[in-house]
Design a protein around this motif. Structure first.
Motif, PDB file in Angstrom:
ATOM      1  N   ARG A 309       0.702  -1.256   0.183  1.00 45.99           N
ATOM      2  CA  ARG A 309      -0.015   0.233   0.264  1.00 45.99           C
ATOM      3  C   ARG A 309       0.922   1.562   0.128  1.00 45.99           C
ATOM      4  O   ARG A 309       0.420   1.632  -0.726  1.00 45.99           O
ATOM      5  CB  ARG A 309      -1.215  -0.042   1.361  1.00 45.99           C
ATOM      6  N   VAL A 310       2.251   1.057   0.516  1.00 49.61           N
ATOM      7  CA  VAL A 310       3.006   2.259   0.870  1.00 49.61           C
ATOM      8  C   VAL A 310       4.258   1.887   0.173  1.00 49.61           C
ATOM      9  O   VAL A 310       4.743   1.427   0.373  1.00 49.61           O
ATOM     10  CB  VAL A 310       3.012   2.486   2.179  1.00 49.61           C
ATOM     11  N   THR A 311       4.137   2.616  -1.400  1.00 46.09           N
ATOM     12  CA  THR A 311       4.948   2.178  -2.256  1.00 46.09           C
ATOM     13  C   THR A 311       6.501   2.755  -2.178  1.00 46.09           C
ATOM     14  O   THR A 311       6.466   3.583  -1.193  1.00 46.09           O
ATOM     15  CB  THR A 311       4.477   2.098  -3.371  1.00 46.09           C
ATOM     16  N   ASP A 312       7.296   2.273  -2.799  1.00 42.81           N
ATOM     17  CA  ASP A 312       8.314   2.963  -2.557  1.00 42.81           C
ATOM     18  C   ASP A 312       8.926   4.261  -2.910  1.00 42.81           C
ATOM     19  O   ASP A 312       7.784   4.557  -3.963  1.00 42.81           O
ATOM     20  CB  ASP A 312       9.630   1.563  -3.326  1.00 42.81           C
ATOM     21  N   ILE A 313      10.139   5.219  -2.409  1.00 39.16           N
ATOM     22  CA  ILE A 313      10.336   6.249  -3.620  1.00 39.16           C
ATOM     23  C   ILE A 313      11.598   5.889  -3.774  1.00 39.16           C
ATOM     24  O   ILE A 313      12.612   5.445  -3.198  1.00 39.16           O
ATOM     25  CB  ILE A 313      10.789   7.168  -2.151  1.00 39.16           C
ATOM     26  N   ALA A 315      13.246   7.554  -5.623  1.00 42.20           N
ATOM     27  CA  ALA A 315      14.358   9.707  -5.218  1.00 42.20           C
ATOM     28  C   ALA A 315      15.464   9.344  -4.463  1.00 42.20           C
ATOM     29  O   ALA A 315      15.666   7.950  -4.170  1.00 42.20           O
ATOM     30  CB  ALA A 315      14.019  10.621  -4.763  1.00 42.20           C
ATOM     31  N   PHE A 316      17.096   9.757  -5.261  1.00 41.10           N
ATOM     32  CA  PHE A 316      18.329  10.214  -4.138  1.00 41.10           C
ATOM     33  C   PHE A 316      18.643   8.318  -4.614  1.00 41.10           C
ATOM     34  O   PHE A 316      19.549   9.172  -3.710  1.00 41.10           O
ATOM     35  CB  PHE A 316      17.433  10.394  -2.873  1.00 41.10           C
ATOM     36  N   ALA A 322       8.268   5.504   2.373  1.00 40.39           N
ATOM     37  CA  ALA A 322       8.054   6.731   3.406  1.00 40.39           C
ATOM     38  C   ALA A 322       8.352   6.322   5.147  1.00 40.39           C
ATOM     39  O   ALA A 322       8.853   6.931   5.768  1.00 40.39           O
ATOM     40  CB  ALA A 322       6.478   7.067   2.842  1.00 40.39           C
ATOM     41  N   ASP A 323       7.408   5.332   5.402  1.00 43.71           N
ATOM     42  CA  ASP A 323       6.937   4.639   6.660  1.00 43.71           C
ATOM     43  C   ASP A 323       8.777   4.394   7.365  1.00 43.71           C
ATOM     44  O   ASP A 323       9.248   4.680   8.107  1.00 43.71           O
ATOM     45  CB  ASP A 323       6.373   4.008   7.086  1.00 43.71           C
ATOM     46  N   GLY A 326      11.111   7.499   7.507  1.00 42.84           N
ATOM     47  CA  GLY A 326      10.440   8.668   8.599  1.00 42.84           C
ATOM     48  C   GLY A 326      10.407   7.026  10.127  1.00 42.84           C
ATOM     49  O   GLY A 326      11.244   8.269  10.753  1.00 42.84           O
ATOM     50  N   MET A 327      10.636   6.669  10.060  1.00 48.60           N
ATOM     51  CA  MET A 327      10.618   5.704  11.387  1.00 48.60           C
ATOM     52  C   MET A 327      12.042   5.829  11.483  1.00 48.60           C
ATOM     53  O   MET A 327      12.531   5.594  12.973  1.00 48.60           O
ATOM     54  CB  MET A 327       9.689   4.499  11.251  1.00 48.60           C
ATOM     55  N   THR A 329      14.331   8.041  10.285  1.00 42.50           N
ATOM     56  CA  THR A 329      15.172   9.035  10.832  1.00 42.50           C
ATOM     57  C   THR A 329      14.517   9.232  12.641  1.00 42.50           C
ATOM     58  O   THR A 329      15.575  10.125  13.352  1.00 42.50           O
ATOM     59  CB  THR A 329      14.386  10.308  10.504  1.00 42.50           C
ATOM     60  N   ALA A 330      12.610   9.458  12.387  1.00 39.57           N
ATOM     61  CA  ALA A 330      12.570   9.412  14.026  1.00 39.57           C
ATOM     62  C   ALA A 330      13.250   9.013  15.421  1.00 39.57           C
ATOM     63  O   ALA A 330      12.988   9.477  16.113  1.00 39.57           O
ATOM     64  CB  ALA A 330      10.967   9.256  14.066  1.00 39.57           C
ATOM     65  N   VAL A 333      16.808  10.609  15.384  1.00 28.90           N
ATOM     66  CA  VAL A 333      16.329  12.214  15.883  1.00 28.90           C
ATOM     67  C   VAL A 333      15.601  11.829  18.172  1.00 28.90           C
ATOM     68  O   VAL A 333      16.211  12.622  18.818  1.00 28.90           O
ATOM     69  CB  VAL A 333      15.540  13.011  14.943  1.00 28.90           C
ATOM     70  N   GLY A 334      15.069  10.518  17.702  1.00 30.40           N
ATOM     71  CA  GLY A 334      14.604  10.236  19.320  1.00 30.40           C
ATOM     72  C   GLY A 334      15.557  10.461  20.332  1.00 30.40           C
ATOM     73  O   GLY A 334      15.678  10.799  21.323  1.00 30.40           O
TER      74      GLY A 334
END
Ligand code: HEM
Ligand code: HEM
Ligand code: SF4
Ligand code: SF4
Lengths: 360, 238
Positions: A309-313, A315-316, A322-323, A326-327, A329-330, A333-334
């Motif tokens: 459902r959440v497909t690949d990016i 780029a770069f 995205a997940d 995102g997770m 990086t989070a 940073v956490g």
């Protein structure tokens, strides 16, 4: 003398009754009211038929396969004879020089007045050697025939977007038609393949009304590509209810729940599958239990799994979704925040010990 | 050392002020409404992409996904309307109300202070500075991580919303019609909207941590400023 559509049909042994049926069916499939039936009939009785030249580039012929299986047999016969298929190297009888001669003949006789239908696309790398027609790169033939045509129909996702042969890293540099022909109106009819009724519908519309159908910003006819699969999907109530198939053989999948979690691209795909359906309205992928893969959307072949459902990016140079990004990086940073807080706490205690009562 | 704007304020209020009224009521109200909307958007958005386990029973008895999406879209409208209101207040409100929107990019002192704040966070500066408005680093991160990200989320969000609302709706006309072709196709808009979620999550993590840390360690009030509007300074030193 040039024949009208009607004359051609009669010559093919089609009765007037069947002809009128065809007109009403076409009106219905184009979303036009009953008052348009006589208009279509009249146009076909009086207008000289427009020839359609059908070229094949880098492709798999699934568009042709779909087209000749048009659910309504009459639509197929009528349209096939209407468009005369003066040239279609896959299904015509003539071959070799004879075939190429027909092409030239139609191009001169109907200069500026024929429609060019393109299935597949030209590869640009290696000087076009990956697709040779009559000894020359397909790109040459495409440009040559496009020069004097009235309009171009880009059949399928190959001609419209590039499709599988353009998948990364696209070694042959397969390129959609609108990127090489820029001075003609282009109607994109994407899909892998497009639905037969959509194909005949688009052609009939253009021939009877003598103009191209209303297009959206990406060049697709609004009447067939104005809505998403998801907007008219019969499993939609399960989506709204939050009832999903979670595996191919689970209870939800047997009960016909929504295939969203199995990667269905219905919510992001503009096509008529959930209304017109396939094979004469028998079924369509979701009805047979498989999610939509988004075959009529640009780049559908390069988005990672058809079952995500959440497909690949892409780029770069990273391939991740995205997940995951995102997770990740989070998390970093956490951890940094916690470490920073710890050091801050130490600093704070030290300071208040060193300079007692400074600020407080 | 105080920033240029702070100097003016300090001068205007007399040298030894211990409290300045910074955030006017509309800004404070917007802050908390906005924070709530974003929290709702982040959770519901995550569950739109990765829905909860299937609901038992008939489809007609359930509307879970429908409610989640409804909450997302309502919070989306709150975000948009709040945002427009906030822009209005930036025009009519006090100087601090404009800080979120305008970066003094060509001001060298400002950049120096960004560096100073970075050093303060890296424990390289022993003592923090005083700021009436946002500190420059906060201002920069708010502009990049919050303001730009919010605009991006509003544009992509309403573009997706316009797909459901269909051609002819205001969202479709204003956003969907150009955003989808710009990205290539709807799935890409979903993907980047989803990336935006994580950018906002990062901002919220850093922001809340920094707000609470500064409240404890800096020389001025923080959290209470966003509640009462008054900036209290903890000492009289410049
Ligand atoms: C419970 C959580 C939160 C707390 C305690 C908090 C606290 C604060 C404080 C103290 C300030 C003022 C900073 C200063 O004095 O320089 C502030 C400003 C701000 N906060 Fe939050 N915040 C919270 C959640 C959020 C969330 C979720 C967002 C949005 C993602 C957000 C966005 C902002 C923005 C944009 C500003 C700048 C306001 C302006 O200049 O108009 N905050 N926040
Ligand atoms: C900070 C703000 C926002 C966050 C964090 C957020 C988050 C998300 C996420 C994670 C998704 C799932 C994307 C995917 O399919 O992978 C989503 C979908 C969506 N969001 Fe947002 N969003 C925000 C703002 C908005 C706004 C302002 C709107 C406008 C109404 C909006 C409308 C939508 C729509 C229409 C969808 C697609 C729903 C569907 O496919 O059923 N979002 N959002
Ligand atoms: S099966 Fe696909 S198109 Fe149908 S409702 Fe579910 S997600 Fe939408
Ligand atoms: S359901 Fe989707 S993948 Fe299947 S044919 Fe239609 S558009 Fe293509």
């Amino acid at each position: 003398m040039v024949e009208t559509f009607y004359e051609v049909m009669r010559r093919q042994g089609i009765t007037r009754r069947s002809f009128l049926k065809f007109c009403s069916l076409t009106a219905a499939s184009l979303g036009l009211g009953p008052s348009f039936v006589p208009k279509i009939a009249h146009a076909m009785e009086t207008k000289p038929r427009t020839p359609v030249l059908w070229l094949h580039g880098l492709e798999c012929t699934c568009c042709s396969e779909s087209f000749i299986r048009s659910g309504h047999p009459l639509a197929k016969d009528a349209v096939l004879s209407m468009i005369s298929l003066d040239y279609d190297d896959t299904i015509m009888t003539a071959a070799g020089h004879q075939a190429e001669a027909i092409l030239e003949e139609v191009m001169t006789k109907y200069k500026g007045n024929y429609i060019l239908a393109v299935e597949g696309n030209p590869p640009l790398n290696q000087e076009g050697m990956s697709c040779i027609i009559g000894g020359k790169p397909f790109l040459d033939q495409l440009k040559h025939v496009a020069k004097d045509c009235k309009a171009i129909i880009s059949w399928g996702s190959c001609a419209s977007w590039g499709c599988v042969q353009a998948a990364k890293p696209n070694p042959t540099q397969a390129t959609p038609v609108h990127k090489v022909i820029t001075d003609k109106p282009i109607i994109k009819v994407p899909g892998c393949p497009p639905i037969a009724e959509v194909m005949t519908g688009v052609i009939t519309y253009m021939l009877t009304f003598d103009r191209i159908p209303e297009l959206d910003r990406q060049g697709r006819p609004k009447m067939f590509y104005g809505q998403r699969i998801h907007d008219k999907c019969y499993r939609r109530p399960h989506f709204d209810a939050g009832q999903f198939a979670e595996a191919w053989d689970d209870e939800g999948s047997r009960k016909g729940y929504c295939l969203y979690k199995m990667g269905c691209k219905g919510p992001t795909t503009y096509n008529a599958c959930s209304t017109v359906r396939w094979n004469g309205g028998v079924s369509f992928p979701i009805q047979s239990g498989h999610g939509c893969i988004g075959c009529s959307e640009d780049g559908f072949w390069d988005k990672g799994g058809f079952y995500d459902r959440v497909t690949d990016i892409n780029a770069f140079g990273v391939e991740s979704n995205a997940d995951k990004i995102g997770m990740g990086t989070a998390g970093v940073v956490g951890a940094a925040v916690v470490a920073h807080a710890a050091v801050s706490a130490i600093k704070q205690t030290r300071q208040s010990r060193n300079k007692p009562g400074q600020d407080e | 050392m105080l920033s240029a704007q702070d100097m003016q304020e300090a001068a205007a209020h007399g040298r030894h002020v211990r409290a300045v009224y910074v955030y006017e009521a509309p800004v404070r109200l917007w802050h908390w409404v906005n924070a709530l909307a974003i929290t709702v958007l982040a959770f519901t958005g995550y569950f739109i992409a990765s829905p909860l386990p299937s609901q038992p029973g008939e489809a007609s008895e359930n509307f879970l996904m429908g409610y989640i999406r409804f909450a997302h879209f309502s919070a989306g409208y709150v975000l948009l309307i709040g945002f427009l209101g906030r822009i209005y207040w930036a025009v009519v409100g006090n100087n601090h109300a404009r800080q979120l929107f305008i970066l003094p990019l060509f001001n060298r002192t400002w950049w120096k202070e960004v560096l100073f704040e970075l050093r303060w966070y890296l424990f390289l500066e022993p003592d923090p500075k005083k700021y009436v408005g946002h500190n420059p680093l906060a201002q920069l991160s708010m502009f990049v991580l919050f303001l730009s990200a919010s605009v991006f989320m509003i544009v992509t969000g309403f573009a997706l919303y316009g797909e459901g609302a269909q051609a002819g709706s205001w969202a479709h006309t204003l956003f969907t019609s150009w955003v989808i072709p710009l990205f290539g196709q709807s799935q890409d808009v979903h993907t980047w909207h989803h990336v935006g979620l994580w950018v906002i999550v990062l901002f919220v993590m850093l922001h809340i941590y920094a707000a609470i840390r500064e409240d404890i360690m800096s020389r001025q009030s923080m959290v209470s400023t966003m509640l009462s509007g008054w900036r209290l300074f903890k000492d009289d030193k410049p």
